[in-house]
Motif scaffolding. Structure first.
Motif, short mmCIF file in Angstrom:
data_model
loop_
_atom_site.label_atom_id
_atom_site.label_comp_id
_atom_site.label_asym_id
_atom_site.label_seq_id
_atom_site.Cartn_x
_atom_site.Cartn_y
_atom_site.Cartn_z
N ILE A 1 0.65 -1.22 -0.05
CA ILE A 1 0.06 0.00 0.10
C ILE A 1 0.90 1.53 0.04
O ILE A 1 1.71 1.53 0.94
N ILE A 2 0.72 2.00 -1.16
CA ILE A 2 1.63 3.13 -1.16
C ILE A 2 0.62 4.55 -0.96
O ILE A 2 -0.21 4.49 -1.55
N GLY A 3 0.87 5.04 0.30
CA GLY A 3 0.13 6.20 0.68
C GLY A 3 -0.74 5.66 1.85
O GLY A 3 -1.65 4.92 1.62
N LEU A 4 -0.31 5.85 3.10
CA LEU A 4 -1.01 5.61 4.30
C LEU A 4 -2.04 6.34 5.15
O LEU A 4 -1.87 6.46 6.26
N GLY A 5 -2.55 7.14 4.21
CA GLY A 5 -3.77 8.21 4.84
C GLY A 5 -4.93 7.59 5.16
O GLY A 5 -5.19 6.38 5.40
N LEU A 6 -6.03 8.39 5.00
CA LEU A 6 -7.79 7.89 5.32
C LEU A 6 -7.67 6.62 4.49
O LEU A 6 -8.07 5.51 5.04
N ILE A 7 -7.78 6.55 3.27
CA ILE A 7 -8.15 5.48 2.43
C ILE A 7 -6.94 4.24 2.46
O ILE A 7 -7.38 3.14 2.67
N GLY A 8 -5.59 4.65 2.24
CA GLY A 8 -4.61 3.50 2.46
C GLY A 8 -4.69 2.87 3.61
O GLY A 8 -4.42 1.71 3.69
N GLY A 9 -4.75 3.83 4.64
CA GLY A 9 -4.49 3.23 6.05
C GLY A 9 -5.91 2.31 6.34
O GLY A 9 -5.68 1.40 7.04
N SER A 10 -6.93 2.91 6.10
CA SER A 10 -8.21 1.88 6.23
C SER A 10 -8.30 0.71 5.44
O SER A 10 -8.61 -0.23 6.05
N ILE A 11 -7.74 0.79 4.34
CA ILE A 11 -7.48 -0.50 3.73
C ILE A 11 -6.54 -1.47 4.58
O ILE A 11 -6.95 -2.72 4.73
N ALA A 12 -5.51 -0.93 4.90
CA ALA A 12 -4.44 -1.86 5.64
C ALA A 12 -5.03 -2.28 6.76
O ALA A 12 -5.13 -3.60 7.13
N ILE A 13 -5.71 -1.46 7.66
CA ILE A 13 -6.54 -1.96 8.81
C ILE A 13 -7.33 -3.13 8.69
O ILE A 13 -7.11 -4.31 9.22
N ASP A 14 -8.20 -3.05 7.48
CA ASP A 14 -9.07 -4.28 7.26
C ASP A 14 -8.24 -5.49 6.63
O ASP A 14 -8.66 -6.46 7.19
N LEU A 15 -7.51 -5.23 5.93
CA LEU A 15 -6.60 -6.52 5.56
C LEU A 15 -5.96 -7.20 6.72
O LEU A 15 -6.09 -8.19 6.74
N LYS A 16 -5.41 -6.36 7.49
CA LYS A 16 -4.55 -7.02 8.73
C LYS A 16 -5.69 -7.67 9.46
O LYS A 16 -5.26 -8.97 10.06
N ASN A 17 -6.57 -7.23 9.60
CA ASN A 17 -7.95 -7.76 10.40
C ASN A 17 -8.34 -9.24 9.93
O ASN A 17 -8.96 -10.00 10.42
N LYS A 18 -7.86 -9.25 8.38
CA LYS A 18 -8.59 -10.56 7.67
C LYS A 18 -7.70 -11.64 8.12
O LYS A 18 -8.20 -12.90 7.82
N GLY A 19 -6.58 -11.56 8.63
CA GLY A 19 -5.91 -12.79 9.17
C GLY A 19 -4.58 -12.97 8.47
O GLY A 19 -4.10 -12.03 7.42
N SER A 20 -3.95 -14.31 8.71
CA SER A 20 -2.71 -14.49 8.07
C SER A 20 -2.40 -14.63 6.54
O SER A 20 -1.35 -14.53 6.04
N ASP A 21 -3.60 -14.73 5.60
CA ASP A 21 -3.40 -14.84 4.29
C ASP A 21 -2.89 -13.48 3.80
O ASP A 21 -2.09 -13.73 2.53
N TRP A 22 -3.01 -12.33 4.47
CA TRP A 22 -2.57 -11.28 3.86
C TRP A 22 -1.37 -10.77 4.70
O TRP A 22 -1.22 -10.61 5.70
N ARG A 23 -0.26 -10.26 3.82
CA ARG A 23 0.92 -9.70 4.39
C ARG A 23 0.93 -8.41 3.77
O ARG A 23 0.92 -8.06 2.75
N VAL A 24 0.81 -7.17 4.59
CA VAL A 24 0.53 -5.65 4.61
C VAL A 24 1.93 -5.09 4.29
O VAL A 24 2.38 -4.89 5.61
N VAL A 25 2.27 -4.86 3.34
CA VAL A 25 3.54 -4.04 3.26
C VAL A 25 3.27 -2.48 2.87
O VAL A 25 2.62 -2.43 1.96
N GLY A 26 3.93 -1.43 3.94
CA GLY A 26 3.07 0.06 3.71
C GLY A 26 4.67 0.73 3.22
O GLY A 26 5.65 0.41 3.46
#
Lengths: 280, 280
Positions: B5-30
């Motif tokens: 995720i490039i850009g960790l503001g309102l939109i990028g950050g909210s996407i990151a939070i949801d993905l991390k909450n989805k569990g271990s299938d997703w590795r989120v690099v910002g």
């Protein structure tokens, strides 16, 4: 204490609900010239009983008049003519100068307190009434020196019981104030709704309006024309002044877009952000 | 799956939070070009790690670009030049025709999906990011035939994972659409805020703005000028068209007030009420 509430819509109904929830010290008697609204208020258990307006005027210690502002200016003087010196009358209308003028010469003027509890939603009628609508909101009492001290105390205690902060203001100042903080917001919303509805008609398709910030700006466009047209009628001159300023400001954004002056556009938005200081 | 995720503001950050909450299938690099924002995102536990943009571009299966729209039109072509045919790039900008044009001739165009997840708030930066921002909202995918089927599937699955409904739209149609449902609402709010702030300055007093419907109509006036100025710059022509219609509609209300034609005023409000059909 016997409270009579005349008009059981959003505001009158929400007052009734809160008073009934306060317990047995308060007996809430309602009246509404619309029999369907009166029946709904009773069915929703908002009032202890429904009575004819003339009975409410006879029996209530405090008479709260919550009808549209065009009806208020006739109804308040009529009520004042029927009450004694121990009864108090308050209104809850969004414009204050017209009702203050309409009662100015009345021999019972001192029994009347001109009030505007500044709370509401875009919905109307008894079904729109909700508990705790007034908590932490501002209630403006206008021209308090024209009311008897005991009537003023009764009104003040009543609105404080609903959880409100009391502010005293000259009626004309109040009307200018609400043109800025309430009436212009409604016109901005109505116009936004109409602009989009017109486009939808032309394009013959449904826009997805749930996102994008549209819902909150256009929420007020659902407001009842029977409530709001008389408000604009009574506050016409102030609303026109504010409307001219609003159109000028909108036109500045337009001119900046035409000139592609995005530096100034950016500055204007940054300046608008300053509203955070006021609304948090 | 590696998500960058490039850009960790309102939109990028909210996407990151949801993905991390989805569990271990997703590795989120910002990644964020603002080091303070990158550090905040890590401290808030929104991403698994922060890496330089070039590393994110190398490693991620799906690269989500959530920067302001003026940066997007340069960044997306640069990213496309660095990826292979198994990687997918999506943007989340509020204007779509400029980024579609900017990538039109790119040899890797098919790896890009032009997207607009229509969700947001008036706040910005990593601290504004919230969980479930996108649930039940609409995500527009533009000019889908310009994307490779597997890239389109990846993007679609990704936004569906966030809880969104997918709509396909021509990029130019999208930009006209959002001028109506989002951009004009922002200008209406900015102008409302400025009108009241100017009055407050003259009168040298604080209005009580918490009541009266002002807060909801002016909420969007808190929006970040760095996000929004480029949006208006890129969507200038459509916004000008809508702005002209909006000013005309506002002016109709003004004319009716001047003429004291409150019957037509009432009809206009009733017509505006029809927005209930669309926003519920």
């Amino acid at each position: 204490m016997n409270i009579g509430i005349i008009g059981l819509g959003l505001i009158g109904g929400s007052i009734a609900i809160d008073l009934k929830n306060k317990g047995s010290d308060w007996r809430v008697v309602g009246a509404d010239q619309n029999p369907a609204h009166a029946a709904q208020a009773l069915a929703l258990n908002m009032v202890h009983e429904i009575r004819p307006i003339s009975d409410v005027i006879k029996q209530a210690d405090l008479i709260v008049v919550a009808t549209p502002v065009n009806s208020l200016i006739h109804l308040i003087p009529e009520i004042l003519s029927q009450i004694n010196d121990h009864q108090t009358v308050v209104d809850v209308g969004s414009t204050k100068w017209p009702v203050v003028q309409a009662t100015e010469q009345h021999p019972k003027r001192a029994r009347f307190v001109a009030a505007h509890p500044m709370a509401g939603t875009e919905y109307s009628g008894p079904h729109a009434a909700v508990p705790d609508l007034f908590v932490h909101k501002c209630c403006v009492l206008c021209n308090p020196r024209d009311s008897a001290p005991d009537a003023l105390d009764t009104a003040r205690n009543f609105f404080e019981l609903l959880g409100m902060r009391i502010v005293a203001l000259d009626a004309r100042e109040h009307d200018l104030h609400v043109a800025y903080v309430s009436h212009i917001s409604h016109i901005a919303s109505f116009a936004l709704a109409l602009t989009v509805l017109e486009k939808e008609r032309e394009e013959n398709r449904i826009f997805d309006l749930a996102s994008g910030g549209f819902s909150s700006t256009v929420r007020l466009a659902k407001s009842n024309p029977d409530t709001w047209t008389p408000i604009f009628q009574q506050n016409r001159d102030h609303v026109l002044d504010v409307l001219d300023e609003y159109i000028n400001t909108i036109s500045r954004f337009r001119t900046l877009l035409i000139k592609r002056d995005f530096n100034t556009f950016h500055q204007l938005i940054r300046h608008a952000n300053d509203i955070r200081r006021i609304i948090g």
